[in-house]
Design a protein around this motif. Structure first.
Motif, PDB file in Angstrom:
ATOM      1  N   PHE B  35       0.835  -1.188   0.000  1.00  0.00           N
ATOM      2  CA  PHE B  35       0.000   0.000   0.000  1.00  0.00           C
ATOM      3  C   PHE B  35       0.877   1.248   0.000  1.00  0.00           C
ATOM      4  CE2 PHE B  35      -4.235  -1.702   0.962  1.00  0.00           C
ATOM      5  CZ  PHE B  35      -3.927  -2.956   1.424  1.00  0.00           C
ATOM      6  N   LEU B  86       3.538   0.757   2.819  1.00  0.00           N
ATOM      7  CA  LEU B  86       3.259  -0.273   3.822  1.00  0.00           C
ATOM      8  C   LEU B  86       3.026  -1.611   3.153  1.00  0.00           C
ATOM      9  CD1 LEU B  86       1.254   2.437   4.938  1.00  0.00           C
ATOM     10  CD2 LEU B  86       1.674   1.062   6.935  1.00  0.00           C
ATOM     11  N   PHE B  99      -0.427  -5.170   9.203  1.00  0.00           N
ATOM     12  CA  PHE B  99       0.427  -4.213   8.497  1.00  0.00           C
ATOM     13  C   PHE B  99       1.784  -4.054   9.168  1.00  0.00           C
ATOM     14  CE2 PHE B  99      -2.320  -2.044   5.410  1.00  0.00           C
ATOM     15  CZ  PHE B  99      -3.557  -2.546   5.779  1.00  0.00           C
ATOM     16  N   GLY B 100       2.792  -3.731   8.361  1.00  0.00           N
ATOM     17  CA  GLY B 100       4.075  -3.304   8.873  1.00  0.00           C
ATOM     18  C   GLY B 100       4.018  -1.831   9.257  1.00  0.00           C
ATOM     19  N   SER B 101       5.116  -1.324   9.826  1.00  0.00           N
ATOM     20  CA  SER B 101       5.170   0.080  10.260  1.00  0.00           C
ATOM     21  C   SER B 101       5.451   1.038   9.110  1.00  0.00           C
ATOM     22  CB  SER B 101       6.252   0.260  11.323  1.00  0.00           C
ATOM     23  OG  SER B 101       5.992  -0.552  12.434  1.00  0.00           O
ATOM     24  N   ARG B 104       9.188   5.233   5.015  1.00  0.00           N
ATOM     25  CA  ARG B 104       8.918   6.610   4.602  1.00  0.00           C
ATOM     26  C   ARG B 104       9.927   7.008   3.541  1.00  0.00           C
ATOM     27  NH1 ARG B 104       7.932   5.223   9.206  1.00  0.00           N
ATOM     28  NH2 ARG B 104       6.122   5.792  10.424  1.00  0.00           N
TER      29      ARG B 104
END
Lengths: 113, 109
Positions: B35, B86, B99-101, B104
């Motif tokens: 995502f 993500l 979900f992962g963190s 960025r």
């Protein structure tokens, strides 16, 4: 095309207050989800619902209630807001068994003072 | 326990460079999805890739189920690629997507 709408976009509450967040979708999706997004922690599942009137607890359900009275809507209640709490709550929907068609709302940003 | 680990946590690139994002899972899964979220924006699904390699435009995802990992390659990055990426997996029993963190990404001129 369909749309998934979350209301309100911003919510400011007081400590101890009960707060309700709403989510509506017109995709005719079976499954709906509520996630909490905190900075640096990704998304955590609070509640999900696989059909009208169904409720399933996620990993973070304590302190929350949910309601799926209609297929198109899924609401989340913070039962007692915690002081200085700040998070984004995301609603999503998908057709049953089809995670490739996961659609998210734009989120409700909560601040508790 | 963090069931989905993403690396790097953050990445800064110059425009036109390539990016490689990694995701690993603590359990076996056959449902992997990537995502994208612009700052303050909506999460959108990029690629659903349960196994093998899938491509969509400048994005290529490779999932190796037996090694419990997935990667996302962004070629010729653009400034508009900046945001958080993500990955997510579905746990057994269905419906519980974890979900992962996120990674960025900042692409600068």
């Amino acid at each position: 095309g369909g749309i998934i709408t979350q209301t309100p976009k911003f919510l400011i509450g007081q400590e101890g207050q009960k707060l309700t967040l709403k989510c509506q979708q017109n995709f005719n999706h079976d499954t709906m989800y509520w996630y909490r997004q905190d900075s640096g922690k990704g998304l955590r599942l609070i509640y999900y619902s696989i059909t009208e009137n169904d409720l399933q607890k996620g990993d973070l359900s304590e302190g929350y209630d949910a309601s799926r009275e209609k297929k198109s809507s899924f609401s989340l209640t913070v039962t007692s807001a915690q002081k200085n709490e700040m998070a984004v709550f995301l609603c999503a929907s998908s057709p049953q068994g089809a995670n490739s068609d996961y659609t998210f709302g734009s989120g409700t940003r909560l601040l508790v003072i | 326990e963090q069931q989905v680990q993403q690396s790097p946590a953050s990445l800064v690139l110059q425009e036109a460079e390539n990016a490689e994002l990694q995701c690993s899972f603590s359990i076996f899964t056959n449902q992997v999805q990537w995502f994208y979220q612009r700052p303050g924006g909506r999460l959108v699904s990029l690629l659903y890739n349960p196994s093998g390699t899938k491509q969509s435009g400048r994005l290529t995802s490779t999932t190796v189920i037996k090694e419990r990992r997935s990667s996302l390659h962004i070629s010729s990055s653009q400034i508009t690629d900046s945001g958080t990426y993500l990955c997510a997996m579905e746990r057994t029993g269905g419906y519980k997507v974890v979900f992962g963190s996120g990674t960025r990404l900042l692409v600068s001129p």
